[in-house]
Design a protein around this motif. Structure first.
Motif, mmCIF file in Angstrom:
data_model
loop_
_atom_site.group_PDB
_atom_site.id
_atom_site.type_symbol
_atom_site.label_atom_id
_atom_site.label_comp_id
_atom_site.label_asym_id
_atom_site.label_seq_id
_atom_site.Cartn_x
_atom_site.Cartn_y
_atom_site.Cartn_z
ATOM 1 N N GLY A 131 20.509 32.054 0.674
ATOM 2 C CA GLY A 131 20.789 31.468 1.980
ATOM 3 C C GLY A 131 22.036 30.619 2.004
ATOM 4 N N VAL A 140 26.436 30.129 1.717
ATOM 5 C CA VAL A 140 27.767 30.705 1.785
ATOM 6 C C VAL A 140 28.689 29.771 0.992
ATOM 7 C CG1 VAL A 140 27.434 31.842 4.006
ATOM 8 C CG2 VAL A 140 28.317 29.508 3.954
ATOM 9 N N LEU A 200 20.409 32.439 11.437
ATOM 10 C CA LEU A 200 21.087 33.061 10.309
ATOM 11 C C LEU A 200 20.118 33.317 9.173
ATOM 12 C CD1 LEU A 200 24.279 30.821 10.319
ATOM 13 C CD2 LEU A 200 24.093 33.153 11.184
ATOM 14 N N PRO A 218 19.828 35.709 5.018
ATOM 15 C CA PRO A 218 20.497 36.497 3.983
ATOM 16 C C PRO A 218 20.908 37.867 4.510
ATOM 17 C CG PRO A 218 18.554 35.425 3.094
ATOM 18 C CD PRO A 218 18.506 35.195 4.567
ATOM 19 N N VAL A 258 26.202 35.561 3.653
ATOM 20 C CA VAL A 258 25.047 34.730 3.297
ATOM 21 C C VAL A 258 24.307 35.443 2.178
ATOM 22 C CG1 VAL A 258 22.972 33.625 4.149
ATOM 23 C CG2 VAL A 258 24.918 33.939 5.688
ATOM 24 N N HIS A 274 24.473 25.628 2.704
ATOM 25 C CA HIS A 274 23.210 26.296 2.962
ATOM 26 C C HIS A 274 23.091 26.525 4.471
ATOM 27 C CE1 HIS A 274 18.853 26.900 3.407
ATOM 28 N NE2 HIS A 274 18.910 27.359 2.162
ATOM 29 N N VAL A 275 22.976 27.826 4.861
ATOM 30 C CA VAL A 275 22.958 28.151 6.285
ATOM 31 C C VAL A 275 21.702 28.911 6.705
ATOM 32 C CG1 VAL A 275 25.467 28.217 6.387
ATOM 33 C CG2 VAL A 275 24.215 30.331 5.909
ATOM 34 N N ALA A 276 20.890 29.356 5.754
ATOM 35 C CA ALA A 276 19.706 30.141 6.106
ATOM 36 C C ALA A 276 18.785 29.335 7.017
ATOM 37 C CB ALA A 276 18.964 30.584 4.856
#
Length: 834
Positions: free
Chosen positions: A202, A204, A176, A178, A198, A213-215
């Motif tokens: 980074g 959601v 994943l 941005p 996102v 934080h998912v980046a």
């Protein structure tokens, strides 16, 4: 001397049609700086390297011969100057070298600024109209030269290949970043669906859960993280059937990665590709490797390190995409210069030019080319090789030819034959000669070639052909044998039975040809002919036992006009008088299935030497008989004429006798009505397409013996019009018009009434078409007034145009000739008085 000066204009002439738009801003050489056509032709003939280069450029340009000729015409060169160097021409020797660079490389070699090649490539990327751009080598449907670089066409097509889907799904390994958009769905105790994007940092933001934080997380890692965070808020959360709240997360939109394609790409630069895109996706966006780029060692660099190396051949030849890594933002796809190349031509599945890696053998190259075709002679393969510099001799020994036997092609390791840069591999076809074959032709049931085996005899071959036909000539069977010196020897045999038995059974050899003759083929074509009162007269094939009745039936039967007699003309008996060409006799025939047996010769006599009259079914014909079915002299179909117009009883009348005339039919029609205009009778005869005939009907009615009272025939038509009191004036008059009829007035009166003749009219040739159809014209008299026709009511006056070709010499010409004659006479008189 002129080489540098000549290559540029020649390239301009060859390539301008495809490079015109990108090179519009470049300064092209003027015509004054270009060599003349004679100089260019001399340089092509005297410089083999230049000729080979021009041929290579033409082969790879993608231009049709007509386009090349049109450009040469526009540049002032003879349009057929380069025909010998186009594909299929004989100009320029086949050097055997690997194909040169693409047209981009050619442009650079010809001192065209380097920016122009990039402009061409960017033009290609913008339009994808490769068929109009000679910058890329495009695979032809059938390439027998092998000069097409294998694999380049994969990237030259206007398709969406290698474009990953912009929307999911993606696998758990997807990273994943941005720009990705996620969809989180909760069901069970909580029913909610959230769309999560996102952001640049980074993160959601999940309602009631908070920021996450998912980046740089994979989709699988995000799934585990979500379960832990959602459980803190909603309690029993999971994916199994026992969970109070079930959830699922997926990617609904993918972000784009900024990657760089550099090196020997067709259009190097920076590209945005889908985050699911791979190295092949980026290569396709850049147009793939250029003709100078490698297909075997494409590197993917990330953070200054090479993370993988892609071999496009693995994907194309073996379907192996394991090294086609997924790209990330900032990745670099580097295309190095191509390695060694080998051209493979001949009986191979994919004739083309292939890039080879170090250590690859010739067998590996042939496998890449798809292997041998079924017509390949696999015993040996010929290799044309450019020797390394250290092995070249001063006497021009730069190229050699090597024969590679089949066992070396199958070898591996050090014993294998290894390909070298620039090699041209030629795979030859098997011989066209067919071995172990004989042929049986002629009067057998299954003629044609047969397989030959040792010890085979003539009787075996005839039995294999199904035996001989009933019309076979048993005493003459010919065997033609091909001798070692290519001459042919004739052998013969005699058949004992039709199953294939042979009296002198010859032992056959390879390539023998057996011919069994048919008796029917030795006979001339025989026929009989019939004509006269039959429905389908003509010539028919003669058959033994054919009777006169049979022939009449073949001709469709006798017609109703048949007399019931036939005259047969037959060839004279052998030894008869040579002046006699045929003898004739008459016999009765059947008309409409009623035999007329009482019809004898005229006077009841019988022809001497001929058969007595009998039924036609008993008259047996002989070859070349010519039969004439006689017609009844008094027989005819009813004849009709059409009478209409101003008569008392118009209609179609049947003629009652052969002597019926025009006046007779008008009487039968009740005569003319009071409104009838007898002088305007329109009489048409269809027989022999005669058409309209002029008839003086008033005189015919008053004097039946007058010549216009014609005998009528089938198809005649008579039309009696009403009285018309006008005369139509046409042709070269000032005012073509209908003029009121004035009795007794001549043609001049009506021409004058129509305004007279025009400047181009020929009044002397004016004529009148009377209402009856008769045509009258002016009759000139030498010592009396000309006879002028008098138009009648309903007639047409026509004034033709003057024809200058019919006029004699003018006054000026006559005067000039007279002066010349008088001058000659004066000169003769002066000389005679001296």
């Amino acid at each position: 001397m002129h080489t540098s000066r000549s290559l540029l204009p020649l390239a301009a002439a060859l390539l301008l049609s495809s490079l015109a738009a990108p090179l519009a801003a470049q300064q092209m050489p003027s015509r004054a700086d270009r060599p003349s056509p004679a100089e260019a032709q001399a340089m092509l003939q005297n410089d083999p390297a230049l000729a080979a280069k021009v041929r290579d450029r033409l082969t790879g340009s993608g231009l049709t011969p007509d386009q090349v000729r049109a450009k040469l015409r526009a540049e002032g060169y003879p349009e057929h100057m380069l025909d010998a160097y186009m594909q299929g021409g004989s100009g320029g020797a086949d050097t055997g070298a690997a194909p040169g660079d693409s047209v981009f490389g050619a442009v650079a070699a010809l001192n065209i600024p380097a920016d122009s090649t990039g402009a061409i490539e960017r033009q290609w990327l913008a339009t994808h109209k490769l068929q109009d751009t000679s910058s890329v080598v495009v695979e032809a449907p059938i390439d027998t030269t092998g000069r097409t670089i294998y694999g380049l066409s994969l990237f030259r097509q206007k398709t969406t290949m290698f474009d990953p889907a912009a929307a999911g799904p993606v696998d758990d390994s997807y990273v994943l970043g941005p720009g990705d958009q996620l969809v989180l769905i909760l069901t069970g105790d909580v029913e909610v669906a959230n769309s999560l994007e996102v952001n640049r940092e980074g993160f959601v933001v999940i309602p009631q859960v908070g920021q996450l934080h998912v980046a740089n997380l994979t989709l699988g890692q995000l799934d585990a993280l979500l379960q832990a965070r959602l459980a803190k808020v909603f309690g029993n959360v999971g994916k199994g059937p026992g969970a109070g709240t079930r959830y699922s997360v997926s990617v609904s939109r993918l972000h784009l990665n900024q990657v760089f394609v550099v090196g020997e790409a067709t259009v190097p630069g920076s590209y945005q590709v889908s985050s699911a895109g791979t190295a092949l996706s980026a290569l396709y966006a850049a147009g793939g490797p250029s003709s100078n780029g490698s297909m075997r060692r494409i590197e993917v660099r990330r953070g200054g390190k090479t993370v993988d190396s892609l071999d496009v051949y693995d994907y194309l030849l073996r379907g192996d995409a394991s090294h086609d890594v997924r790209l990330r933002t900032g990745d670099i796809v580097f295309v190095p210069v191509h390695g060694a190349r080998v051209r493979v031509v001949g009986e191979i599945a994919r004739p083309s030019t292939y890039e080879i890696k170090d250590g690859e053998s010739l067998g590996d190259v042939l496998k890449s080319a798809g292997g041998f075709t079924e017509q390949a002679a696999q015993r040996r393969v010929m290799v044309e090789r450019i020797l390394p510099p250290g092995q070249r001799a001063p006497d021009g020994r730069d190229r050699v030819v090597l024969d590679v036997p089949a066992e070396k092609l199958a070898s591996a390791g050090p014993a294998a034959f290894h390909a070298e840069p620039g090699d041209v591999v030629r795979v030859f076809p098997v011989s066209d000669q067919v071995r172990d074959r004989i042929a049986v032709t002629g009067s057998v049931w299954a003629p044609g070639p047969q397989g030959f085996r040792a010890g085979m005899r003539l009787s075996d071959a005839i039995r294999n052909a199904g035996g001989v036909r009933p019309d076979a000539m048993m005493d003459n069977v010919l065997v033609t044998r091909l001798m070692p010196d290519s001459t042919r020897r004739q052998l013969r045999a005699t058949l004992t039975d039709r199953a294939g038995g042979v009296l002198n059974d010859i032992a056959l050899e390879e390539n023998d040809e057996v011919q069994v003759f048919a008796a029917s083929s030795m006979r001339e074509e025989r026929y009989v002919a019939i004509g006269g009162a039959v429905k389908q007269p003509g010539r028919f094939p003669y058959r033994m036992g054919m009777t006169l009745r049979d022939l009449v039936l073949l001709a469709g039967g006798a017609s109703e006009s048949a007399l019931g007699q036939a005259e047969i003309a037959r060839l004279p008996e052998p030894g008869s008088d040579r002046s006699v060409t045929a003898r004739t006799f008459r016999v009765p025939v059947t008309v409409n299935d009623v035999p007329l047996t009482g019809a004898l010769l005229p006077g009841g006599a019988q022809q001497q030497g001929g058969p007595r009259p009998t039924a036609d079914a008993e008259i047996v014909l002989q070859p070349h008989d010519n039969v004439l079915i006689l017609r009844r002299p008094d027989w005819t179909v009813p004849r009709t004429v059409m009478v209409y117009g101003e008569v008392q009883f118009p209609g179609r009348y049947t003629l009652v006798s052969r002597e019926e005339r025009l006046s007779d039919v008008i009487k039968r029609a009740g005569g003319l009505t009071p409104e009838a205009y007898a002088q305007g009778l329109v009489f048409y005869r269809n027989e022999n397409r005669i058409g309209r005939v002029g008839i003086d009907l008033p005189r015919v009615l008053k004097q039946p013996s007058y010549k216009d009272n014609m005998l009528l025939t089938n198809g005649d038509s008579l039309y009696v019009p009403r009285y018309v009191s006008m005369v139509d004036v046409r042709g070269a008059v000032n005012s073509p018009i209908a003029v009121a009829y004035e009795p007794g007035k001549s043609i001049d009166y009506y021409i004058h009434a129509a305004g007279g003749g025009t400047a181009k009219a020929d009044i002397s040739r004016a004529y009148v078409t009377q209402a009856s159809g008769k045509v009258e014209s002016v009759v000139p008299h030498r010592f009396a007034p000309d006879g002028k026709p008098k138009p009648g009511a309903g007639s047409v006056v026509f004034v033709p145009l003057d024809d200058p070709s019919e006029r004699g010499p003018g006054f000026a010409a006559i005067a000039g000739s007279t002066a010349q004659v008088l001058g000659a006479l004066v000169a003769i008189l002066a000389i005679s008085r001296r």
